[in-house]
Design an enzyme around this catalytic site. Structure first.
Site, PDB file in Angstrom:
ATOM      1  N   LEU A  41      30.070  20.796   7.124  1.00 27.52           N
ATOM      2  CA  LEU A  41      30.493  21.247   5.793  1.00 27.52           C
ATOM      3  C   LEU A  41      31.015  20.100   4.930  1.00 27.52           C
ATOM      4  CD1 LEU A  41      30.962  23.719   3.942  1.00 27.52           C
ATOM      5  CD2 LEU A  41      33.279  23.829   4.880  1.00 27.52           C
ATOM      6  N   ASP A  42      30.354  19.890   3.790  1.00 25.71           N
ATOM      7  CA  ASP A  42      30.780  18.870   2.811  1.00 25.71           C
ATOM      8  C   ASP A  42      30.803  17.456   3.389  1.00 25.71           C
ATOM      9  OD1 ASP A  42      31.102  20.965   0.991  1.00 25.71           O
ATOM     10  OD2 ASP A  42      33.194  21.238   1.509  1.00 25.71           O
TER      11      ASP A  42
END
Lengths: 299, 299, 299, 299
Positions: free
Chosen positions: C243-244
């Site tokens: 994530l990210d």
């Protein structure tokens, strides 16, 4: 020059004794990059960085800057440059080889306000400006102490418009004596004569305390304040005989508002002037700037 | 106006029915803030935001903008304004109460290039510009579709310098018909007559596609390119009868380099124009701008 | 697609039918540039722009992007690519020819907040994003009207974590049906499964509303506010299964201060998000981005 | 301290002998500004600058900073402060009067890298930091020469984690001996103990070489490089016992790209560090910063 600075420069020179830069401009046509990179490849050059630009791929002017490493460069310089003559002729090039270990000699001119000079000295002693700051010339005594404390000769030459010719004569002698490569006007507030400017064409870098072409000439912060601008700026450019009209190297700005009077703008602006001039000088030292007409290409 | 935008505006008006702004300028002297805040306090105002500025605390001009909330403001308006007359007289003030739920009526003028208009419409429909965009006037048909699709009347009034008077007559009629508070020139490329400018003094906001005072007048990007600048900008200002010389509200810049020709600069500049104009219009809507001489105070 | 946009694209394609880009990465060694430029020169290519980078001139990875024009490119494509195989093998290159008149097909995913979608549509209809926006997929109906008004198909696929698999199945089918080149997550607030991400490796561009790696995950503006930061930012990156954490393409920031609460930061941030995402998408369309490990080279 | 710096400070003190600042925070309620400005007005104060902020006008915390001039301030101090007690009690204020001619005493801590120290010294000798730089403490000898050349005492106290307690004991003694108002950690690379931090609560300003909360802790440039960020930053904050978690005063960033390795990022970052720290120290000297919870209000 202080010994710890000298050491930094010596280390840099040794680290870069095999590194050079090739700067070219010529009419654009197919085959230039191929010919040049073929040539460098045959001489065992390893290309580190390459930047190119064409004003117009169909018949415009082409510019390239190639930084490369080559084993035993020192011994090969002559044959390298001689060998390149054929390509130079074929493409009608202006081409120069610059050797990174040949540290450039710089003269800094300054008047009363020392902030730009101090920034350059600061960057220099930190090892961020790889130059031989050979001398500082000033029409004031203000900065003598700090300059001499770094082991740089300081020449005080009082100046005013009535004795301009004699003053410049002394300056030119000093610049020749020290074999200076280029001159930085770090807020030197005297106008230079056409003779002086011609003598060092594209070799004088000035900082003007406005965002050119706004506020050409004297007292830009006062005029910026009077106009009520919301941004102030600084411009670094080569000096030509048209006041503040020479090829621009770098510009930057800072935000101001209604609370900032001319004095405050001046303080804010000094910080912009410092960084804009330092960047321009750095690019000059790294052979990144090509002057073309009244513009610069900065690679 | 589309219903979802109307809803946003209605909600905003209800949320702010007790909120007002007091804008003052007067000769600076001790006691102003004390008197004003005492007055507001006695009327049960709760100060939300307060900004002040003095050109010179000793005998200069003093400016203050106070945003406040007051229970049952609607019923108290008259007594509030009447009660303030004493203070106003005592300090020789210019003072205005602005009521936040009185949404301002705006006319947007545009020529061919729609980017500034589109930015304003975009911010508006997102609820970021609390305005009643009452009408759009253009000398081209280009933007009719997008404007009408948002429920805003679009008036096409062809214009050129020979029919300037008749064109402006029609424009003035429309502006009066719609009871417009101020005009935004969102890249409207016709010169306005002194008569028009006088009619709406300090009520016309323009966007000029350069960093003023550089490149006043026509074709700033071409001239920026020819000068070889390293930054381009945009300026929002009130229109006066001196071309591009009116009080500056906001400016900003973007970096360019030798690879950017005039066309590329124009593209890059459009993005700056959009945001500079949108900020100026927003500040106007929020009563943040005071014109003083040829400058603005932006609180 | 609206006819006036189609016309812009058609004009662009005709203007660029002889233009291509060659993207290469390979182990660095002397002679690469010479071989490639020799090859292009022999095929009468005129180099328009060339950028190169090496992680380390001594045994690192070398990257180059060359944009060129070649007469009758269409007929020469096959022989060009076939002819290049020798060089490709010799230097162990990954190399791709991209033809500028092959407009890329894009799918945009969006949830409720439309600002990033709107920016892309705005740039697109202004002719600044040369893409075929083939479809928009959303888990909300919010943006249907604006999207369809531009002639772009809009697919409403409700989504939540319990039906993720079915949702993605539908999305994948649509993407295949429209033969999409890459996907833009324009504030699409659903997490994608590893399967989806793998299917479109380095072909999904996301905008995250913080300056990564600060504030990974949910509610970055609230967390920025709580931390008392003085700058907020946005990051555009390729999506990976962390994530990210994917390769960053572009980032930018805006200044905030103590007066800005989380809601104000969000408004300010949206403007940063818009421009950061638009730049990343533009670079993707222009084949300027090379992914290398967890980083991007942006030429 | 060199005599030319002493002169600047003396002039500044004389110019400001009638100038003071009043800093207040208290629960928000109607009437605060009225009461305070009434009080100042009755004491013949002329307000120069006034900034206020409320976390929430309905029951939040209210902050105000008023800078004012008052004839014969020196003789009135005691009666002024005594007279204000009533208002202070009425509104449950924390309130402090600061007198501008009481120049603050500062201790600077530095390790090997001198760039932040040099920036502070530079601003100081230019008259832009109105402080009494009472001493410099370092765990290295690197900066002795430049510091002593400006007439500032330099204390070399070798430090490592095993002797932390003794080191801090010496430091605390020196700080008490010089009666220092606040401490600046200008890239001092030793961790401080909770005891030290508590002793100088909200009186230690640090510069961290990253955009917090990204890259908390050691080697932020290396980690920024490894993450492939496109912007690097610096953060000035008050030191608390949570590493790099204290109230942020100021942040700024600079753009980097794929060509910048960790070493290049460090060079670029140093310039950001210098200006961010200098701004924070300046605001501290001007009593512009109020710490509230884990945040700062900067007026």
């Amino acid at each position: 020059m202080k010994s710890y600075i000298k050491e930094k420069i010596d280390t840099f020179r040794m680290d870069n004794e095999n590194r050079a830069r090739l700067l070219i401009n010529c009419p654009d046509q197919p085959g230039i990059v191929a010919a040049v990179s073929q040539f460098l490849s045959e001489h065992n050059a390893n290309i580190i960085e390459s930047n190119q630009y064409s004003t117009n791929p169909k018949g415009g002017e082409f510019f390239i800057r190639i930084e490369f490493e080559m084993p035993n460069l020192k011994e090969k310089k002559d044959s390298l440059e001689a060998g390149f003559e054929t390509i130079k002729d074929q493409f009608e090039m202006e081409a120069t080889f610059k050797y990174v270990d040949q540290i450039k000699k710089v003269a800094i001119f300054v008047s009363k306000e020392p902030h730009c000079l101090l920034e350059l000295l600061w960057e220099w002693q930190s090892g961020d400006l790889m130059a031989d700051i050979s001398l500082v010339i000033s029409n004031h005594e203000t900065s003598r102490e700090i300059v001499e404390s770094l082991g740089i000769p300081y020449y005080y030459i009082p100046a005013n418009k009535d004795i301009r010719k004699e003053v410049e004569q002394k300056q030119i002698e000093l610049i020749k004596q020290y074999d200076v490569d280029f001159i930085v006007l770090a807020r030197y507030m005297q106008i230079l004569t056409p003779n002086f400017v011609e003598t060092f064409k594209n070799r004088i870098i000035n900082i003007h305390h406005s965002f050119l072409p706004a506020f050409i000439g004297a007292k830009p912060y006062e005029r910026a304040y009077n106009r009520g601008v919301k941004l102030i700026g600084a411009t670094s450019h080569y000096v030509t005989n048209d006041l503040d009209e020479g090829p621009i190297i770098e510009q930057d700005i800072s935000r101001v508002d209604h609370r900032d009077n001319a004095e405050a703008m001046k303080k804010i602006g000094q910080s912009v002037e410092r960084s804009v001039l330092a960047r321009a000088v750095k690019w000059q030292l790294e052979d990144r700037i090509i002057v073309y007409g009244n513009k610069t290409i900065v690679f």
